[in-house]
Design a protein around this motif. Structure first.
Motif, PDB file in Angstrom:
ATOM      1  N   ARG A 187       0.855  -1.188   0.000  1.00  0.00           N
ATOM      2  CA  ARG A 187       0.000   0.000   0.000  1.00  0.00           C
ATOM      3  C   ARG A 187       0.890   1.237   0.000  1.00  0.00           C
ATOM      4  O   ARG A 187       1.761   1.380   0.857  1.00  0.00           O
ATOM      5  CB  ARG A 187      -0.918   0.014   1.222  1.00  0.00           C
ATOM      6  N   ARG A 188       0.670   2.086  -0.983  1.00  0.00           N
ATOM      7  CA  ARG A 188       1.411   3.347  -1.130  1.00  0.00           C
ATOM      8  C   ARG A 188       2.918   3.120  -1.276  1.00  0.00           C
ATOM      9  O   ARG A 188       3.714   3.927  -0.834  1.00  0.00           O
ATOM     10  CB  ARG A 188       1.116   4.296   0.036  1.00  0.00           C
ATOM     11  N   PHE A 189       3.315   2.022  -1.896  1.00  0.00           N
ATOM     12  CA  PHE A 189       4.730   1.717  -2.095  1.00  0.00           C
ATOM     13  C   PHE A 189       5.090   1.951  -3.554  1.00  0.00           C
ATOM     14  O   PHE A 189       4.606   1.244  -4.445  1.00  0.00           O
ATOM     15  CB  PHE A 189       5.052   0.273  -1.704  1.00  0.00           C
ATOM     16  N   ARG A 190       5.899   2.959  -3.782  1.00  0.00           N
ATOM     17  CA  ARG A 190       6.368   3.349  -5.115  1.00  0.00           C
ATOM     18  C   ARG A 190       5.212   3.471  -6.085  1.00  0.00           C
ATOM     19  O   ARG A 190       4.292   4.241  -5.862  1.00  0.00           O
ATOM     20  CB  ARG A 190       7.449   2.411  -5.598  1.00  0.00           C
ATOM     21  N   ARG A 191       5.177   2.696  -7.138  1.00  0.00           N
ATOM     22  CA  ARG A 191       4.157   2.859  -8.174  1.00  0.00           C
ATOM     23  C   ARG A 191       2.806   2.234  -7.794  1.00  0.00           C
ATOM     24  O   ARG A 191       1.811   2.422  -8.479  1.00  0.00           O
ATOM     25  CB  ARG A 191       4.648   2.287  -9.508  1.00  0.00           C
ATOM     26  N   PHE A 192       2.759   1.464  -6.710  1.00  0.00           N
ATOM     27  CA  PHE A 192       1.529   0.768  -6.330  1.00  0.00           C
ATOM     28  C   PHE A 192       0.791   1.492  -5.198  1.00  0.00           C
ATOM     29  O   PHE A 192       1.294   1.576  -4.086  1.00  0.00           O
ATOM     30  CB  PHE A 192       1.846  -0.665  -5.869  1.00  0.00           C
ATOM     31  N   ARG A 193      -0.398   1.992  -5.487  1.00  0.00           N
ATOM     32  CA  ARG A 193      -1.225   2.546  -4.407  1.00  0.00           C
ATOM     33  C   ARG A 193      -1.739   1.387  -3.542  1.00  0.00           C
ATOM     34  O   ARG A 193      -1.765   1.482  -2.342  1.00  0.00           O
ATOM     35  CB  ARG A 193      -2.383   3.342  -4.973  1.00  0.00           C
ATOM     36  N   GLU A 225       8.861  -0.537 -16.576  1.00  0.00           N
ATOM     37  CA  GLU A 225       8.053   0.333 -15.712  1.00  0.00           C
ATOM     38  C   GLU A 225       6.729  -0.297 -15.275  1.00  0.00           C
ATOM     39  O   GLU A 225       5.775   0.409 -14.979  1.00  0.00           O
ATOM     40  CB  GLU A 225       7.789   1.684 -16.391  1.00  0.00           C
ATOM     41  N   SER A 226       6.661  -1.618 -15.210  1.00  0.00           N
ATOM     42  CA  SER A 226       5.420  -2.267 -14.776  1.00  0.00           C
ATOM     43  C   SER A 226       5.440  -2.655 -13.301  1.00  0.00           C
ATOM     44  O   SER A 226       4.429  -3.091 -12.766  1.00  0.00           O
ATOM     45  CB  SER A 226       5.124  -3.496 -15.642  1.00  0.00           C
ATOM     46  N   GLY A 227       6.629  -2.529 -12.629  1.00  0.00           N
ATOM     47  CA  GLY A 227       6.683  -2.787 -11.201  1.00  0.00           C
ATOM     48  C   GLY A 227       7.497  -3.996 -10.787  1.00  0.00           C
ATOM     49  O   GLY A 227       7.476  -4.382  -9.617  1.00  0.00           O
ATOM     50  N   LYS A 228       8.228  -4.601 -11.693  1.00  0.00           N
ATOM     51  CA  LYS A 228       9.033  -5.781 -11.348  1.00  0.00           C
ATOM     52  C   LYS A 228      10.104  -5.443 -10.313  1.00  0.00           C
ATOM     53  O   LYS A 228      10.230  -6.122  -9.296  1.00  0.00           O
ATOM     54  CB  LYS A 228       9.681  -6.372 -12.602  1.00  0.00           C
ATOM     55  N   SER A 229      10.861  -4.397 -10.561  1.00  0.00           N
ATOM     56  CA  SER A 229      11.903  -3.985  -9.610  1.00  0.00           C
ATOM     57  C   SER A 229      11.300  -3.458  -8.316  1.00  0.00           C
ATOM     58  O   SER A 229      11.881  -3.618  -7.243  1.00  0.00           O
ATOM     59  CB  SER A 229      12.801  -2.911 -10.233  1.00  0.00           C
TER      60      SER A 229
END
Length: 100
Positions: A9-15, A33-37
């Motif tokens: 929750r609220r971590f980098r690109r992920f709300r 830029e899809s969130g793998k890293s």
């Protein structure tokens, strides 16, 4: 150790994202830029970052435009016992429930 679920929750690109992992090897695949890293960074934060840390890496991990801090929840099994790890960087609290 086996991780079965991760919630960010609220971590980098992920709300808010809930990720379930299956038995065996799980492959994370996606375009740039899809969130793998980000997922790898969340695992590192869950295991190694202190919730009261003020270093730049922690400050920069909050989703852009959000206030407070981020939360990482992880569920799984270790030594045959279920566990739940919650790290709340907004309240600077962490909890680990392992077994009964």
């Amino acid at each position: 150790m086996k991780i079965t679920a991760i919630t960010l929750r609220r971590f980098r690109r992920f709300r808010q994202v809930n990720i379930s992992l299956d038995e065996g090897i799980n492959v994370v695949k996606g375009p740039n830029e899809s969130g793998k890293s980000t997922l790898v960074q969340a695992l590192l934060a869950a295991f190694f970052w202190k919730v009261d840390a003020t270093r730049k890496e922690v400050r920069d991990s909050l989703t852009w435009g959000e206030q407070g801090g981020f939360v990482i929840e992880m569920e799984g099994e270790a030594s045959g016992l279920p566990f739940q790890l919650v790290k709340d960087f907004s309240t600077k609290r962490a909890s680990l429930v392992w077994g009964d």
